[in-house]
Design a protein around this motif. Structure first.
Motif, PDB file in Angstrom:
ATOM      1  N   THR A  93       8.629   6.093  -3.882  1.00  0.00           N
ATOM      2  CA  THR A  93       8.993   4.686  -4.080  1.00  0.00           C
ATOM      3  C   THR A  93       8.403   3.781  -3.012  1.00  0.00           C
ATOM      4  O   THR A  93       8.470   2.563  -3.124  1.00  0.00           O
ATOM      5  CB  THR A  93      10.526   4.502  -4.086  1.00  0.00           C
ATOM      6  OG1 THR A  93      11.038   4.905  -2.822  1.00  0.00           O
ATOM      7  CG2 THR A  93      11.172   5.270  -5.219  1.00  0.00           C
ATOM      8  N   GLY A  94       7.832   4.390  -1.970  1.00  0.00           N
ATOM      9  CA  GLY A  94       7.285   3.604  -0.876  1.00  0.00           C
ATOM     10  C   GLY A  94       8.322   3.196   0.141  1.00  0.00           C
ATOM     11  O   GLY A  94       8.035   2.424   1.052  1.00  0.00           O
ATOM     12  N   ALA A  95       9.553   3.701  -0.019  1.00  0.00           N
ATOM     13  CA  ALA A  95      10.616   3.365   0.927  1.00  0.00           C
ATOM     14  C   ALA A  95      10.346   3.966   2.299  1.00  0.00           C
ATOM     15  O   ALA A  95      10.704   3.373   3.318  1.00  0.00           O
ATOM     16  CB  ALA A  95      11.967   3.853   0.398  1.00  0.00           C
TER      17      ALA A  95
ATOM     18  N   ARG B 265       5.580   1.737 -12.317  1.00  0.00           N
ATOM     19  CA  ARG B 265       6.920   2.091 -11.825  1.00  0.00           C
ATOM     20  C   ARG B 265       7.950   2.017 -12.947  1.00  0.00           C
ATOM     21  O   ARG B 265       8.835   2.856 -13.035  1.00  0.00           O
ATOM     22  CB  ARG B 265       7.306   1.201 -10.655  1.00  0.00           C
ATOM     23  CG  ARG B 265       6.473   1.547  -9.420  1.00  0.00           C
ATOM     24  CD  ARG B 265       6.895   0.775  -8.249  1.00  0.00           C
ATOM     25  NE  ARG B 265       8.220   1.243  -7.839  1.00  0.00           N
ATOM     26  CZ  ARG B 265       8.806   0.834  -6.756  1.00  0.00           C
ATOM     27  NH1 ARG B 265       8.221  -0.030  -5.974  1.00  0.00           N
ATOM     28  NH2 ARG B 265      10.002   1.278  -6.439  1.00  0.00           N
ATOM     29  N   TRP B 266       7.841   1.011 -13.836  1.00  0.00           N
ATOM     30  CA  TRP B 266       8.750   0.930 -14.968  1.00  0.00           C
ATOM     31  C   TRP B 266       8.567   2.132 -15.886  1.00  0.00           C
ATOM     32  O   TRP B 266       9.528   2.694 -16.396  1.00  0.00           O
ATOM     33  CB  TRP B 266       8.525  -0.370 -15.759  1.00  0.00           C
ATOM     34  CG  TRP B 266       9.281  -1.529 -15.191  1.00  0.00           C
ATOM     35  CD1 TRP B 266       8.781  -2.549 -14.439  1.00  0.00           C
ATOM     36  CD2 TRP B 266      10.679  -1.778 -15.320  1.00  0.00           C
ATOM     37  NE1 TRP B 266       9.778  -3.403 -14.090  1.00  0.00           N
ATOM     38  CE2 TRP B 266      10.955  -2.962 -14.624  1.00  0.00           C
ATOM     39  CE3 TRP B 266      11.722  -1.109 -15.958  1.00  0.00           C
ATOM     40  CZ2 TRP B 266      12.233  -3.497 -14.546  1.00  0.00           C
ATOM     41  CZ3 TRP B 266      12.992  -1.648 -15.870  1.00  0.00           C
ATOM     42  CH2 TRP B 266      13.239  -2.824 -15.173  1.00  0.00           C
ATOM     43  N   LEU B 267       7.317   2.532 -16.100  1.00  0.00           N
ATOM     44  CA  LEU B 267       7.034   3.686 -16.951  1.00  0.00           C
ATOM     45  C   LEU B 267       7.661   4.947 -16.357  1.00  0.00           C
ATOM     46  O   LEU B 267       8.249   5.753 -17.066  1.00  0.00           O
ATOM     47  CB  LEU B 267       5.525   3.861 -17.113  1.00  0.00           C
ATOM     48  CG  LEU B 267       5.054   4.959 -18.061  1.00  0.00           C
ATOM     49  CD1 LEU B 267       5.469   4.643 -19.499  1.00  0.00           C
ATOM     50  CD2 LEU B 267       3.557   5.119 -17.978  1.00  0.00           C
ATOM     51  N   GLN B 268       7.562   5.107 -15.053  1.00  0.00           N
ATOM     52  CA  GLN B 268       8.091   6.289 -14.382  1.00  0.00           C
ATOM     53  C   GLN B 268       9.616   6.251 -14.237  1.00  0.00           C
ATOM     54  O   GLN B 268      10.225   7.243 -13.866  1.00  0.00           O
ATOM     55  CB  GLN B 268       7.456   6.442 -13.001  1.00  0.00           C
ATOM     56  CG  GLN B 268       5.989   6.811 -13.051  1.00  0.00           C
ATOM     57  CD  GLN B 268       5.788   8.232 -13.534  1.00  0.00           C
ATOM     58  OE1 GLN B 268       6.442   9.143 -13.068  1.00  0.00           O
ATOM     59  NE2 GLN B 268       4.894   8.411 -14.471  1.00  0.00           N
TER      60      GLN B 268
ATOM     61  N   VAL C  60       0.841  -1.204   0.000  1.00  0.00           N
ATOM     62  CA  VAL C  60       0.000   0.000   0.000  1.00  0.00           C
ATOM     63  C   VAL C  60       0.872   1.248   0.000  1.00  0.00           C
ATOM     64  O   VAL C  60       0.582   2.223  -0.704  1.00  0.00           O
ATOM     65  CB  VAL C  60      -0.991  -0.001   1.186  1.00  0.00           C
ATOM     66  CG1 VAL C  60      -1.737   1.320   1.274  1.00  0.00           C
ATOM     67  CG2 VAL C  60      -1.972  -1.150   1.048  1.00  0.00           C
ATOM     68  N   ASP C  61       1.973   1.240   0.760  1.00  0.00           N
ATOM     69  CA  ASP C  61       2.902   2.380   0.757  1.00  0.00           C
ATOM     70  C   ASP C  61       3.447   2.623  -0.650  1.00  0.00           C
ATOM     71  O   ASP C  61       3.549   3.757  -1.110  1.00  0.00           O
ATOM     72  CB  ASP C  61       4.073   2.151   1.716  1.00  0.00           C
ATOM     73  CG  ASP C  61       3.653   2.046   3.165  1.00  0.00           C
ATOM     74  OD1 ASP C  61       2.755   2.797   3.584  1.00  0.00           O
ATOM     75  OD2 ASP C  61       4.239   1.213   3.877  1.00  0.00           O
ATOM     76  N   VAL C  62       3.793   1.533  -1.332  1.00  0.00           N
ATOM     77  CA  VAL C  62       4.315   1.630  -2.702  1.00  0.00           C
ATOM     78  C   VAL C  62       3.231   2.167  -3.633  1.00  0.00           C
ATOM     79  O   VAL C  62       3.493   3.034  -4.477  1.00  0.00           O
ATOM     80  CB  VAL C  62       4.846   0.260  -3.178  1.00  0.00           C
ATOM     81  CG1 VAL C  62       5.225   0.298  -4.651  1.00  0.00           C
ATOM     82  CG2 VAL C  62       6.038  -0.164  -2.329  1.00  0.00           C
ATOM     83  N   TYR C  63       2.001   1.685  -3.480  1.00  0.00           N
ATOM     84  CA  TYR C  63       0.888   2.141  -4.310  1.00  0.00           C
ATOM     85  C   TYR C  63       0.634   3.633  -4.109  1.00  0.00           C
ATOM     86  O   TYR C  63       0.511   4.390  -5.070  1.00  0.00           O
ATOM     87  CB  TYR C  63      -0.367   1.332  -3.971  1.00  0.00           C
ATOM     88  CG  TYR C  63      -1.562   1.640  -4.842  1.00  0.00           C
ATOM     89  CD1 TYR C  63      -1.838   0.883  -5.963  1.00  0.00           C
ATOM     90  CD2 TYR C  63      -2.424   2.694  -4.533  1.00  0.00           C
ATOM     91  CE1 TYR C  63      -2.941   1.156  -6.758  1.00  0.00           C
ATOM     92  CE2 TYR C  63      -3.529   2.976  -5.328  1.00  0.00           C
ATOM     93  CZ  TYR C  63      -3.778   2.203  -6.438  1.00  0.00           C
ATOM     94  OH  TYR C  63      -4.858   2.476  -7.233  1.00  0.00           O
TER      95      TYR C  63
END
Length: 130
Positions: free
Chosen positions: A47-49, A92-95, A9-12
């Protein structure tokens, strides 16, 4: 104390912040200045880190002109992990590249539906051609 990573969820949430920021044409530095943090901190959020506090998320939503809820997945959905197999992984790949960010920012601005479909077909064909 061990290193913790964000949940799916953090990553989303971070990916949604990144998409909204990019769509508005804001740099990470510009958002960071509005929030009073470093651009590296914005990178970690996106990045959700690093997790985002409720008050900080509210401020981000205000700066980006949207609701806090716009950053969260629907309650009934399952969020893909940080791998490239799910929707979030593809975003994420697109970004990850400047060309991808340009495409992600420009595509929603194409008003004509037929033109958007044509562009999507061209991109898909180019991807298949390798």
């Amino acid at each position: 104390m061990g290193v913790r990573s964000g949940t799916s969820v953090d990553v989303y949430v971070g990916a949604r912040i990144s998409l909204r920021r990019s769509a508005l044409g804001l740099s990470q530095t510009a958002l960071a200045e509005e929030l009073g943090v470093s651009f590296q901190q914005v990178q970690k959020y996106e990045t959700g880190a690093n997790r985002i506090s409720a008050s900080r998320l509210h401020r981000i939503a205000t700066v980006l002109g949207t609701s806090v809820g716009a950053f969260f997945p629907p309650a009934e959905s399952t969020v893909a992990g940080p791998d490239a197999s799910g929707w979030l992984g593809r975003v994420r790949w697109l970004q990850a590249t400047s060309e991808g960010r340009v495409l992600a920012t420009a595509f929603p601005r194409i008003a004509d539906v037929r033109t958007r479909r044509a562009v999507a077909r061209v991109v898909a064909a180019l991807a298949r051609a390798g």
